[in-house]
Motif scaffolding. Structure first.
Motif, PDB file in Angstrom:
ATOM      1  N   UNK A  29       0.796  -1.193  -0.133  1.00 32.03           N
ATOM      2  CA  UNK A  29       0.082  -0.134  -0.007  1.00 32.03           C
ATOM      3  C   UNK A  29       0.963   1.368   0.038  1.00 32.03           C
ATOM      4  N   UNK A  30       1.943   1.140   0.802  1.00 31.44           N
ATOM      5  CA  UNK A  30       3.113   2.288   0.914  1.00 31.44           C
ATOM      6  C   UNK A  30       3.570   2.591  -0.417  1.00 31.44           C
ATOM      7  N   UNK A  31       3.782   1.554  -1.212  1.00 32.49           N
ATOM      8  CA  UNK A  31       4.353   1.707  -2.572  1.00 32.49           C
ATOM      9  C   UNK A  31       3.319   2.291  -3.644  1.00 32.49           C
ATOM     10  N   UNK A  32       2.234   1.688  -3.280  1.00 29.35           N
ATOM     11  CA  UNK A  32       0.931   2.328  -4.518  1.00 29.35           C
ATOM     12  C   UNK A  32       0.742   3.830  -4.025  1.00 29.35           C
ATOM     13  N   UNK A  33       0.854   4.232  -2.749  1.00 21.97           N
ATOM     14  CA  UNK A  33       0.571   5.535  -2.482  1.00 21.97           C
ATOM     15  C   UNK A  33       1.819   6.527  -3.033  1.00 21.97           C
ATOM     16  N   UNK A  34       3.026   5.946  -2.848  1.00 16.35           N
ATOM     17  CA  UNK A  34       4.015   7.056  -3.548  1.00 16.35           C
ATOM     18  C   UNK A  34       3.738   7.033  -4.895  1.00 16.35           C
ATOM     19  N   UNK A  35       3.483   6.044  -5.466  1.00 18.68           N
ATOM     20  CA  UNK A  35       3.353   6.073  -7.085  1.00 18.68           C
ATOM     21  C   UNK A  35       2.207   7.167  -7.479  1.00 18.68           C
ATOM     22  N   UNK A  36       1.207   7.437  -6.593  1.00 22.56           N
ATOM     23  CA  UNK A  36       0.125   8.099  -6.868  1.00 22.56           C
ATOM     24  C   UNK A  36       0.776   9.676  -7.124  1.00 22.56           C
ATOM     25  N   UNK A  37       1.785   9.916  -6.402  1.00 22.00           N
ATOM     26  CA  UNK A  37       2.267  11.355  -6.472  1.00 22.00           C
ATOM     27  C   UNK A  37       3.591  11.556  -7.531  1.00 22.00           C
ATOM     28  N   UNK A  38       3.845  10.554  -7.873  1.00 30.00           N
ATOM     29  CA  UNK A  38       4.908  10.705  -9.047  1.00 30.00           C
ATOM     30  C   UNK A  38       4.359  10.854 -10.352  1.00 30.00           C
ATOM     31  N   UNK A  39       5.283  11.302 -11.084  1.00 24.31           N
ATOM     32  CA  UNK A  39       4.947  11.336 -12.561  1.00 24.31           C
ATOM     33  C   UNK A  39       3.628  12.014 -12.853  1.00 24.31           C
ATOM     34  N   UNK A  40       3.366  13.263 -12.223  1.00 20.15           N
ATOM     35  CA  UNK A  40       1.958  13.958 -12.392  1.00 20.15           C
ATOM     36  C   UNK A  40       2.116  14.636 -13.954  1.00 20.15           C
ATOM     37  N   UNK A  41       1.052  14.521 -14.310  1.00 17.11           N
ATOM     38  CA  UNK A  41       0.856  15.219 -15.884  1.00 17.11           C
ATOM     39  C   UNK A  41       0.153  16.418 -15.700  1.00 17.11           C
TER      40      UNK A  41
END
Length: 160
Positions: free
Chosen positions: A12-24
């Motif tokens: 879950x922590x990895x998924x959360x961190x992915x959410x704010x990476x690579x924003x478009x």
């Protein structure tokens, strides 16, 4: 069971961190404000997940106490509430006309994050219920005709 919970929390922590990476996001101010607000909520959820990982680790070492159990309950409640607020925020910002990043955020919150939190919560509650079964209690009291004639009583519950 505890290893499964820790593994799920780390995922879950990895998924959360992915959410704010690579924003478009485009450069519009309102979308940047939405992104910053989203980052704050996700950071709060990530911090609560970190606390849960530490707490579950303590349980694994045999350090289960009533305070730890209540701390676990508070942490998972914080994660659930923050996720619900975040989902409401995203939905209220009209997902249909949002940027691809925002649409992706909504999709991940709905299809991955929320179910993961629900599964972790269920496993955590099962674990807590097994560990905080009352092992005994004491009831004590005192009757007197003091100044106001009030009775005094104490209740103590021990958990195993």
């Amino acid at each position: 069971m505890k290893k499964v919970i820790i593994t799920s929390l780390e995922e879950l922590r990895v998924e959360l961190s992915k959410l704010i990476e690579n924003n478009e996001l485009t450069s519009s101010l309102s979308e940047n404000v939405q992104y910053e607000t989203t980052k704050i909520y996700i950071s709060e959820m990530t911090a609560a997940v970190d606390n849960l990982i530490k707490s579950v680790g303590k349980i694994e070492q045999g350090a289960m106490t009533e305070n730890l159990a209540f701390s676990l309950i508070a942490s998972i409640s914080e994660i659930e509430t923050t996720n619900n607020i975040l989902m409401t925020n995203v939905k209220n910002n009209n997902v249909q006309s949002a940027t691809p990043w925002y649409k992706n955020l909504w999709s991940k919150l709905k299809s991955h994050i929320k179910p993961a939190i629900k599964n972790i919560s269920s496993a955590l509650w099962a674990c807590i219920c097994k560990m905080i079964i009352p092992t005994g209690w004491k009831i004590g009291g005192e009757l007197s005709t003091g100044v106001l004639g009030l009775a005094k009583c104490n209740i103590e519950i021990s958990f195993g």
